[in-house]
Design a protein around this motif. Structure first.
Motif, PDB file in Angstrom:
ATOM      1  N   ARG A  40      -1.315   1.308   5.740  1.00  0.00           N
ATOM      2  CA  ARG A  40       0.134   0.737   6.085  1.00  0.00           C
ATOM      3  C   ARG A  40       0.886   1.049   4.665  1.00  0.00           C
ATOM      4  NH1 ARG A  40       3.144  -3.299   5.000  1.00  0.00           N
ATOM      5  NH2 ARG A  40       1.735  -4.330   3.632  1.00  0.00           N
ATOM      6  N   ARG A  41       0.535   0.574   3.679  1.00  0.00           N
ATOM      7  CA  ARG A  41       1.214   0.644   2.387  1.00  0.00           C
ATOM      8  C   ARG A  41       1.693   2.182   1.826  1.00  0.00           C
ATOM      9  NH1 ARG A  41      -1.683  -3.054  -2.315  1.00  0.00           N
ATOM     10  NH2 ARG A  41      -1.454  -5.148  -1.126  1.00  0.00           N
ATOM     11  N   LEU A  42       0.724   2.965   2.083  1.00  0.00           N
ATOM     12  CA  LEU A  42       0.958   4.539   2.075  1.00  0.00           C
ATOM     13  C   LEU A  42       2.156   4.681   2.918  1.00  0.00           C
ATOM     14  CD1 LEU A  42      -2.552   6.097   1.538  1.00  0.00           C
ATOM     15  CD2 LEU A  42      -1.052   5.723  -0.300  1.00  0.00           C
ATOM     16  N   SER A  43       2.257   4.301   4.420  1.00  0.00           N
ATOM     17  CA  SER A  43       3.166   4.832   5.277  1.00  0.00           C
ATOM     18  C   SER A  43       4.522   4.410   4.776  1.00  0.00           C
ATOM     19  CB  SER A  43       2.760   4.366   6.541  1.00  0.00           C
ATOM     20  OG  SER A  43       1.415   4.673   7.048  1.00  0.00           O
ATOM     21  N   GLU A  44       4.576   3.133   4.177  1.00  0.00           N
ATOM     22  CA  GLU A  44       6.023   2.425   3.760  1.00  0.00           C
ATOM     23  C   GLU A  44       6.066   2.867   2.536  1.00  0.00           C
ATOM     24  OE1 GLU A  44       5.554  -1.642   4.346  1.00  0.00           O
ATOM     25  OE2 GLU A  44       5.207  -1.679   6.767  1.00  0.00           O
ATOM     26  N   ALA A  45       5.421   3.232   1.911  1.00  0.00           N
ATOM     27  CA  ALA A  45       6.119   3.769   0.402  1.00  0.00           C
ATOM     28  C   ALA A  45       6.620   5.090   0.331  1.00  0.00           C
ATOM     29  CB  ALA A  45       4.691   3.538  -0.530  1.00  0.00           C
ATOM     30  N   VAL A  46       6.214   5.904   1.180  1.00  0.00           N
ATOM     31  CA  VAL A  46       6.730   7.106   0.978  1.00  0.00           C
ATOM     32  C   VAL A  46       7.065   7.883   2.335  1.00  0.00           C
ATOM     33  CG1 VAL A  46       6.175   9.639   0.182  1.00  0.00           C
ATOM     34  CG2 VAL A  46       5.078   8.097  -0.874  1.00  0.00           C
ATOM     35  N   ARG A  47       8.251   8.203   2.536  1.00  0.00           N
ATOM     36  CA  ARG A  47       8.802   8.823   3.522  1.00  0.00           C
ATOM     37  C   ARG A  47       9.792  10.118   3.457  1.00  0.00           C
ATOM     38  NH1 ARG A  47      11.049   3.310   6.933  1.00  0.00           N
ATOM     39  NH2 ARG A  47       8.972   2.189   6.986  1.00  0.00           N
ATOM     40  N   LEU A  48       8.905  10.851   3.540  1.00  0.00           N
ATOM     41  CA  LEU A  48       9.329  12.319   3.468  1.00  0.00           C
ATOM     42  C   LEU A  48       9.778  13.306   4.751  1.00  0.00           C
ATOM     43  CD1 LEU A  48       7.347  13.739   0.184  1.00  0.00           C
ATOM     44  CD2 LEU A  48       9.574  12.392   0.179  1.00  0.00           C
ATOM     45  N   LYS A  49       8.884  12.920   5.475  1.00  0.00           N
ATOM     46  CA  LYS A  49       9.090  13.727   6.835  1.00  0.00           C
ATOM     47  C   LYS A  49      10.384  13.292   7.575  1.00  0.00           C
ATOM     48  CE  LYS A  49       5.995  15.341   9.062  1.00  0.00           C
ATOM     49  NZ  LYS A  49       4.989  15.722  10.058  1.00  0.00           N
ATOM     50  N   ALA A  55       1.065  15.648  11.577  1.00  0.00           N
ATOM     51  CA  ALA A  55       0.729  14.101  10.922  1.00  0.00           C
ATOM     52  C   ALA A  55       1.926  13.661  10.222  1.00  0.00           C
ATOM     53  CB  ALA A  55      -0.307  14.798   9.706  1.00  0.00           C
ATOM     54  N   SER A  56       2.041  12.176  10.398  1.00  0.00           N
ATOM     55  CA  SER A  56       3.176  11.715   9.750  1.00  0.00           C
ATOM     56  C   SER A  56       2.775  11.354   8.238  1.00  0.00           C
ATOM     57  CB  SER A  56       2.973  10.113  10.279  1.00  0.00           C
ATOM     58  OG  SER A  56       1.601   9.495  10.010  1.00  0.00           O
ATOM     59  N   ASP A  57       3.921  10.803   7.457  1.00  0.00           N
ATOM     60  CA  ASP A  57       3.457  10.628   6.188  1.00  0.00           C
ATOM     61  C   ASP A  57       2.082   9.719   5.761  1.00  0.00           C
ATOM     62  OD1 ASP A  57       6.222  11.277   4.303  1.00  0.00           O
ATOM     63  OD2 ASP A  57       6.877  10.499   6.487  1.00  0.00           O
ATOM     64  N   GLY A  58       2.220   8.853   6.300  1.00  0.00           N
ATOM     65  CA  GLY A  58       0.813   7.993   6.021  1.00  0.00           C
ATOM     66  C   GLY A  58      -0.388   8.919   6.345  1.00  0.00           C
ATOM     67  N   PHE A 109       7.720  16.244  -2.778  1.00  0.00           N
ATOM     68  CA  PHE A 109       7.949  15.162  -3.472  1.00  0.00           C
ATOM     69  C   PHE A 109       8.961  15.198  -4.650  1.00  0.00           C
ATOM     70  CE2 PHE A 109       4.128  13.417  -1.393  1.00  0.00           C
ATOM     71  CZ  PHE A 109       4.046  12.153  -1.697  1.00  0.00           C
ATOM     72  N   GLY A 110       9.616  14.146  -4.943  1.00  0.00           N
ATOM     73  CA  GLY A 110      10.593  13.952  -6.093  1.00  0.00           C
ATOM     74  C   GLY A 110      10.132  12.751  -6.897  1.00  0.00           C
ATOM     75  N   ALA A 111      10.643  12.381  -7.964  1.00  0.00           N
ATOM     76  CA  ALA A 111      10.380  11.373  -8.793  1.00  0.00           C
ATOM     77  C   ALA A 111      10.429  10.163  -8.168  1.00  0.00           C
ATOM     78  CB  ALA A 111      11.383  11.352 -10.029  1.00  0.00           C
ATOM     79  N   ALA A 112      10.913   9.628  -7.257  1.00  0.00           N
ATOM     80  CA  ALA A 112      11.128   8.481  -6.387  1.00  0.00           C
ATOM     81  C   ALA A 112       9.617   8.245  -5.668  1.00  0.00           C
ATOM     82  CB  ALA A 112      12.392   8.316  -5.698  1.00  0.00           C
TER      83      ALA A 112
END
Length: 431
Positions: A40-49, A55-58, A109-112
């Motif tokens: 869940r943390r991976l899914s919420e931390a990064v949202r590039l799609k 496949a989703s971000d997570g 991916f960017g710096a954020a």
């Protein structure tokens, strides 16, 4: 004596519909990840799609972390996971990306996004640190902290931000900090930067919050960290430290103090070595304590001239043998750093873009933390002495069969597994 020649039998080869996987240990990894709320943390931390396709971000990030935890660092290894329905089911993946899609994803991916992944790693470290710190204090009487950097060699024509290192090779520079066996801080820097770049930010943001004020800490570092600022930083926080002094210019005034020193000042510490304590004040520093180790023998052979090892130390209330023992424990921590680089195969960044490689190494750090979580939470205490390679070979890469019975799923491991005791202990922990 008669010769016994191996005679392999003639084996017929066939195929089965049994639901098998070569990474049965992913079931344990997934359970540990779920307990840590990692997917869940991976899914919420990064949202590039931007589109709900594939496949989703997570799922992208969780697939990469799981693949790295099995020692599969090539992006093409994701193609094998994609066609492994049992592996996907164990990891809770509805869709697994191909290696090509994952490479394209990392390139966005960017710096954020990199900062967000490092934040996930930081949160994992805070969850796992109390158990590791308590274990280290119980075993050693202190918590070892190891600060180091490692060159990541690349082909400069293909990798963004690569630069020549001090040895002339094209490279990136990876800085890591370990608390015990935990890789609690990692930063991938461009090539050509200083070999100690960013140590203060790593120690302040990633390490200090893990260590309570009363925790006994021993920081080990190489000659690159023989700096007044580094020594003062540790002293201000009440951390003990030892630093190798290998540069000839820094060693010379310390060794000059030994001239005319009486033989009675040397203490035998075994293995053909003796040691003594000296004091010296570098320019703009306070007077510092050093331990000098003198080696007179190489095995049974007498050396023509003694070999000297110089170590900067913070304590003057411990005997020199104990100070040498604590500092030489640094060799074990260097092996801990080699664990992610070799066993997770992180010596080979897969992407051309620098930020994409930073994201890749952040996922590598998360994979290392997750493997340590399995080791400390699901395995017996005696298993904590093993490195990542043993965990991957005898736990993660374990053949298993997934069976559906009614509404239940059961994972069957072979009783012939080398570490059946670990698997049995882990299943009891899960119950």
């Amino acid at each position: 004596m008669s010769k016994i020649i191996p005679n392999p039998p003639k084996i017929e080869i066939d195929f089965t519909d049994a639901r098998l996987t070569g990474q049965g240990g992913w079931a344990l990894l997934a359970r540990a990840g779920r307990e840590l709320d990692l997917p869940r943390r991976l899914s919420e931390a990064v949202r590039l799609k931007r589109r709900d396709r594939g496949a989703s971000d997570g799922e992208m990030l969780w697939s990469l972390v799981a693949s790295l935890s099995a020692g599969n660092s090539a992006l093409s290894d994701l193609d094998a996971l994609r066609v492994d329905p049992v592996g996907c089911e164990l990891l809770g993946l509805r869709r697994a990306p191909s290696g090509r899609r994952l490479g394209e994803y990392l390139s966005r991916f960017g710096a954020a996004g990199v900062d967000a992944l490092q934040g996930v790693a930081r949160d994992l470290s805070r969850q796992l640190a109390p158990t590791v710190v308590a274990h280290e204090v119980g075993e050693r009487g202190y918590v070892p902290v190891f600060v180091d950097g490692s060159a990541i060699e690349v082909d400069g024509a293909l990798f963004e931000s690569a630069g020549k290192g001090y040895d002339g090779t094209m490279q990136y520079w990876l800085h890591g900090v370990f608390v015990g066996p935990l890789w609690v801080s990692g930063r991938l820097h461009p090539g050509g930067v200083g070999v100690t770049r960013g140590w203060r930010e790593q120690l302040e943001s990633d390490v200090a919050p893990l260590l309570a004020d009363a925790t006994p800490v021993w920081v080990c570092a190489d000659n690159a960290y023989y700096q007044g600022d580094f020594v003062r930083f540790c002293a201000e926080r009440g951390w003990d430290y030892s630093v190798s002094v290998t540069h000839a210019v820094y060693r010379r005034p310390i060794l000059e103090v030994l001239e005319g020193l009486d033989e009675s000042a040397w203490e035998d510490i075994g293995m053909g070595e003796s040691a003594t304590r000296v004091r010296h004040r570098p320019a703009s520093w306070k007077t510092q304590d050093y331990v000098v180790v003198r080696r007179l023998y190489d095995g049974p052979q007498l050396r023509l001239t003694p070999a000297y090892t110089v170590i900067l130390v913070s304590r003057d209330d411990l005997d020199v043998a104990e100070l040498v023992r604590r500092h030489r424990g640094k060799q074990g921590h260097e092996n801990a750093f080699k664990g992610p680089l070799i066993d997770l195969d992180l010596h080979h960044p897969p992407c051309r873009r620098f930020l994409a490689n930073q994201a890749f190494y952040a996922c590598g750090q998360i994979a290392q933390l997750l493997l340590r979580a399995v080791q400390y939470e699901l395995l017996p205490v005696a298993a904590r002495t093993h490195g990542l390679r043993t965990l991957i070979r005898h736990l993660i890469r374990t053949v298993a069969r997934l069976v559906h019975t009614g509404r239940r799923r059961r994972l069957d491991f072979a009783k012939s597994n080398f570490r059946l005791d670990w698997l049995l202990f882990a299943t009891r922990q899960l119950e």
